[in-house]
Enzyme design. Structure first.
Site, short mmCIF file in Angstrom:
data_model
loop_
_atom_site.label_atom_id
_atom_site.label_comp_id
_atom_site.label_asym_id
_atom_site.label_seq_id
_atom_site.Cartn_x
_atom_site.Cartn_y
_atom_site.Cartn_z
N ASP A 165 0.85 -1.20 0.00
CA ASP A 165 0.00 0.00 0.00
C ASP A 165 0.88 1.25 0.00
OD1 ASP A 165 -3.22 0.53 1.15
OD2 ASP A 165 -1.79 2.21 1.09
N THR A 215 -1.67 6.52 0.76
CA THR A 215 -2.18 7.82 0.30
C THR A 215 -3.02 8.39 1.45
OG1 THR A 215 -4.28 6.96 -0.52
CG2 THR A 215 -2.40 6.91 -2.05
N ILE A 243 1.70 0.96 -6.69
CA ILE A 243 1.47 0.06 -7.83
C ILE A 243 1.92 0.68 -9.15
CG2 ILE A 243 -0.38 -1.33 -6.76
CD1 ILE A 243 -2.40 0.25 -8.54
N THR A 260 -16.12 -2.19 -9.70
CA THR A 260 -17.29 -1.54 -9.10
C THR A 260 -18.48 -1.60 -10.06
OG1 THR A 260 -18.15 0.69 -8.63
CG2 THR A 260 -16.17 0.60 -9.93
N ASP A 261 -19.69 -1.51 -9.51
CA ASP A 261 -20.89 -1.46 -10.37
C ASP A 261 -20.95 -0.15 -11.15
OD1 ASP A 261 -21.49 0.24 -8.25
OD2 ASP A 261 -23.47 -0.63 -7.84
N GLU A 262 -20.13 0.84 -10.76
CA GLU A 262 -20.21 2.14 -11.42
C GLU A 262 -19.73 2.08 -12.88
OE1 GLU A 262 -19.15 5.52 -8.97
OE2 GLU A 262 -19.52 4.36 -7.15
N TYR A 276 -13.73 8.71 -12.14
CA TYR A 276 -13.46 7.52 -11.31
C TYR A 276 -13.94 6.26 -12.03
CZ TYR A 276 -14.54 3.85 -7.91
OH TYR A 276 -14.66 2.63 -7.27
N SER A 277 -15.22 6.25 -12.44
CA SER A 277 -15.74 4.99 -13.01
C SER A 277 -15.12 4.69 -14.37
CB SER A 277 -17.27 5.01 -13.08
OG SER A 277 -17.75 6.14 -13.76
N SER A 306 -12.03 5.33 -15.11
CA SER A 306 -10.69 4.75 -14.85
C SER A 306 -10.83 3.29 -14.40
CB SER A 306 -9.92 5.59 -13.82
OG SER A 306 -10.52 5.50 -12.54
N LYS A 307 -11.86 2.99 -13.62
CA LYS A 307 -12.06 1.60 -13.19
C LYS A 307 -12.45 0.72 -14.38
CE LYS A 307 -12.01 0.14 -9.51
NZ LYS A 307 -10.87 -0.45 -8.71
P1 NAD Z 1 -10.00 3.41 -0.12
O1 NAD Z 1 -9.85 4.72 -0.81
O2 NAD Z 1 -10.54 3.36 1.27
O3 NAD Z 1 -8.57 2.69 -0.09
C1 NAD Z 1 -7.69 2.66 -1.17
C2 NAD Z 1 -6.34 2.12 -0.70
O4 NAD Z 1 -5.47 2.03 -1.83
C3 NAD Z 1 -5.65 3.03 0.33
O5 NAD Z 1 -5.10 2.25 1.38
C4 NAD Z 1 -4.54 3.68 -0.48
O6 NAD Z 1 -3.39 4.03 0.30
C5 NAD Z 1 -4.21 2.59 -1.49
N1 NAD Z 1 -3.60 3.13 -2.72
C6 NAD Z 1 -4.04 4.17 -3.47
N2 NAD Z 1 -3.19 4.40 -4.49
C7 NAD Z 1 -2.21 3.44 -4.41
C8 NAD Z 1 -1.06 3.14 -5.19
N3 NAD Z 1 -0.73 3.88 -6.26
N4 NAD Z 1 -0.29 2.08 -4.83
C9 NAD Z 1 -0.61 1.35 -3.72
N5 NAD Z 1 -1.66 1.60 -2.94
C10 NAD Z 1 -2.47 2.63 -3.27
O7 NAD Z 1 -10.86 2.51 -1.10
P2 NAD Z 1 -11.97 1.39 -0.79
O8 NAD Z 1 -13.27 2.05 -0.62
O9 NAD Z 1 -11.46 0.46 0.24
O10 NAD Z 1 -12.01 0.65 -2.20
C11 NAD Z 1 -11.09 -0.40 -2.49
C12 NAD Z 1 -11.35 -0.92 -3.90
O11 NAD Z 1 -12.68 -1.36 -4.01
C13 NAD Z 1 -11.17 0.15 -4.99
O12 NAD Z 1 -10.54 -0.46 -6.08
C14 NAD Z 1 -12.59 0.57 -5.33
O13 NAD Z 1 -12.68 1.00 -6.66
C15 NAD Z 1 -13.34 -0.72 -5.10
N6 NAD Z 1 -14.76 -0.60 -4.73
C16 NAD Z 1 -15.14 0.20 -3.67
C17 NAD Z 1 -16.48 0.27 -3.30
C18 NAD Z 1 -16.92 1.10 -2.12
O14 NAD Z 1 -18.12 1.20 -1.84
N7 NAD Z 1 -16.02 1.70 -1.35
C19 NAD Z 1 -17.43 -0.46 -4.01
C20 NAD Z 1 -17.02 -1.27 -5.08
C21 NAD Z 1 -15.68 -1.33 -5.42
P1 TYD Z 2 -20.53 8.15 -2.27
O1 TYD Z 2 -20.39 7.61 -0.87
O2 TYD Z 2 -19.58 9.20 -2.72
O3 TYD Z 2 -20.48 6.90 -3.25
P2 TYD Z 2 -20.73 6.81 -4.87
O4 TYD Z 2 -20.90 8.16 -5.41
O5 TYD Z 2 -19.47 6.16 -5.34
O6 TYD Z 2 -21.94 5.96 -5.01
O7 TYD Z 2 -22.00 8.72 -2.45
C1 TYD Z 2 -23.14 7.91 -2.28
C2 TYD Z 2 -24.34 8.74 -2.68
O8 TYD Z 2 -24.49 9.82 -1.73
C3 TYD Z 2 -24.22 9.39 -4.04
O9 TYD Z 2 -25.50 9.41 -4.67
C4 TYD Z 2 -23.79 10.82 -3.72
C5 TYD Z 2 -24.45 11.09 -2.39
N1 TYD Z 2 -23.72 12.03 -1.51
C6 TYD Z 2 -24.39 13.15 -0.98
O10 TYD Z 2 -25.58 13.39 -1.25
N2 TYD Z 2 -23.68 14.00 -0.17
C7 TYD Z 2 -22.37 13.79 0.13
O11 TYD Z 2 -21.77 14.62 0.87
C8 TYD Z 2 -21.71 12.63 -0.39
C9 TYD Z 2 -20.26 12.36 -0.08
C10 TYD Z 2 -22.43 11.77 -1.21
#
Ligand code: NAD
Ligand code: TYD
Length: 336
Positions: A33, A36, A60, A125-127, A150-151, A153-154
């Site tokens: 990790d 960041t 990475i 992600t579903d996004e 974001y989506s 790039s994913k």
């Molecule tokens: P997060 O932002 O909490 O954590 C990301 C982690 O990646 C951090 O520890 C950061 O230090 C590390 N990181 C970032 N850039 C890096 C790099 N260049 N090299 C090495 N490490 C690096 O994210 P999260 O919410 O835990 O999401 C994790 C994964 O799951 C992501 O790929 C995200 O797209 C995916 N995902 C998240 C959700 C959600 O609801 N949070 C849903 C579906 C998929």
């Molecule tokens: P978020 O947690 O950023 O996840 P994602 O956009 O990846 O689904 O946001 C979840 C939902 O909540 C999204 O519809 C945006 C909304 N949202 C707010 O209304 N206010 C906020 O301050 C944030 C962070 C999100």
């Protein structure tokens, strides 16, 4: 088995590392990790002395660091969580999303191919599917239509991963999950942000009309699904993961306020997020039927556990929101 987890200091990654150490005491977990703003070693304090766990600070996007780590620990499989993960930040500054999520994943895939990794799970992600209207759900064959940097790039990372499988035979599996909630989620995301603000009687910024819909899954259920995909998932396949649990943002916020006994007058409607996806909903029947996974935590229990965790771990989120986060918050919400 030695499992390289990238991004293991983030929200889902740290929950996954702990789940795997508890569930498979024989396996070795290497957490790579960059630390960041979203990576937090505190998330793993309780297991940092476990002899089966190793932490490596690395990026990475840095080929040498990736290669050294994979070789040093005789890595069998990789689970790639490392990413920039927040849509609003991708609107403020897309460059680092392109760098980490696309170029970084590309480097991991290339090194994995050269070294002969046995399985590569790309956490997506579903996004990637874009936005739904009032009806229907995303299946694995729904056309990809990402709308945010974001989506997009994913999605690019998913396509690269699938191309490495198709062209070079790298054993790739992709998982696409809906919105997660649970302990250790960074307070920029909806639920922890609203919990922290409500706790301090600060306004809760609801984007647009608050009627955008997300499909919420407790983080541990996501971790279990990833483990199933890692062990049983068919190479070259994509698996959707979701909780069949759709909520309009405003309803989830009202429910939260009720549970923590705070007034609805804290709700403040603010300017919408540009390009805001209206509705996400996941059809998870493929992983349910083919791999036997299903969610185990009800929303009622999961939300209660999550709120309790944030209330009991106030120091954790206070340390975060007192740092760089303040500038971010001001930039995103200051004039909204
Ligand atoms: P997060 O932002 O909490 O954590 C990301 C982690 O990646 C951090 O520890 C950061 O230090 C590390 N990181 C970032 N850039 C890096 C790099 N260049 N090299 C090495 N490490 C690096 O994210 P999260 O919410 O835990 O999401 C994790 C994964 O799951 C992501 O790929 C995200 O797209 C995916 N995902 C998240 C959700 C959600 O609801 N949070 C849903 C579906 C998929
Ligand atoms: P978020 O947690 O950023 O996840 P994602 O956009 O990846 O689904 O946001 C979840 C939902 O909540 C999204 O519809 C945006 C909304 N949202 C707010 O209304 N206010 C906020 O301050 C944030 C962070 C999100």
């Amino acid at each position: 088995m030695t499992i390289l987890v990238t991004g293991g200091c983030g929200f889902i990654g740290s929950n996954f590392v702990k789940y795997m150490l508890e569930t498979y005491p024989e396996d070795i977990i290497v957490n790579f990790d960059k630390l960041t703003y979203a990576g937090n070693l505190e998330n793993l304090q309780d297991i940092e002395k476990n002899p089966k766990y190793h932490f490596v600070k690395g990026d990475i996007c840095n080929r040498l660091e990736v290669e050294d780590c994979i070789k040093k620990f005789n890595t069998d499989v990789i689970v790639n969580f490392a990413a920039e993960s927040h849509v609003d930040r991708s609107i403020l500054g897309p460059a680092v999303f392109i760098e980490t999520n696309i170029a970084g994943t590309g480097i991991l895939l290339q090194v994995a191919k050269e070294i002969g990794i046995k399985k590569f799970v790309q956490i997506s992600t579903d996004e990637v599917y874009g936005s739904l209207g009032n009806d229907g759900k995303f299946t694995e064959t729904t056309p990809l239509h990402p709308n945010s940097p974001y989506s997009a790039s994913k999605t690019s990372a998913d396509l690269l991963a699938l191309a490495y499988e198709h062209t070079f035979g790298l054993p790739v599996v992709i998982t696409r999950c809906s919105n997660n909630y649970g302990p250790y989620q960074f307070p920029e995301k909806l639920l922890p942000l609203m919990i922290a603000n409500a706790f301090d009687n600060k306004p809760l910024p609801v984007y647009g009309d608050g009627m955008n819909i997300r499909d919420w899954l407790y983080v541990k259920d996501h971790c279990i699904a990833i483990d199933v995909a890692l062990r049983e998932g068919k190479v070259g396949e994509v698996y959707n993961i979701g909780g069949n649990n759709e909520w309009a943002n405003i309803n989830i916020i009202k429910l939260l306020l009720k549970i923590i006994n705070k007034p609805e007058s804290l709700i403040k409607y603010v300017k919408d997020r540009p390009g805001h996806d209206r509705r996400y909903a996941i059809d998870a029947s493929k992983i349910e039927k083919e791999l036997g996974w299903k969610p185990s935590v009800t929303f009622e229990i999961g939300l209660e556990k999550t709120i309790k965790w944030y209330l009991e771990n106030e120091n954790w989120w206070r340390r975060i929101i007192s740092g760089e986060y303040q500038q971010y918050y001001q930039k995103l919400y200051g004039n909204r």
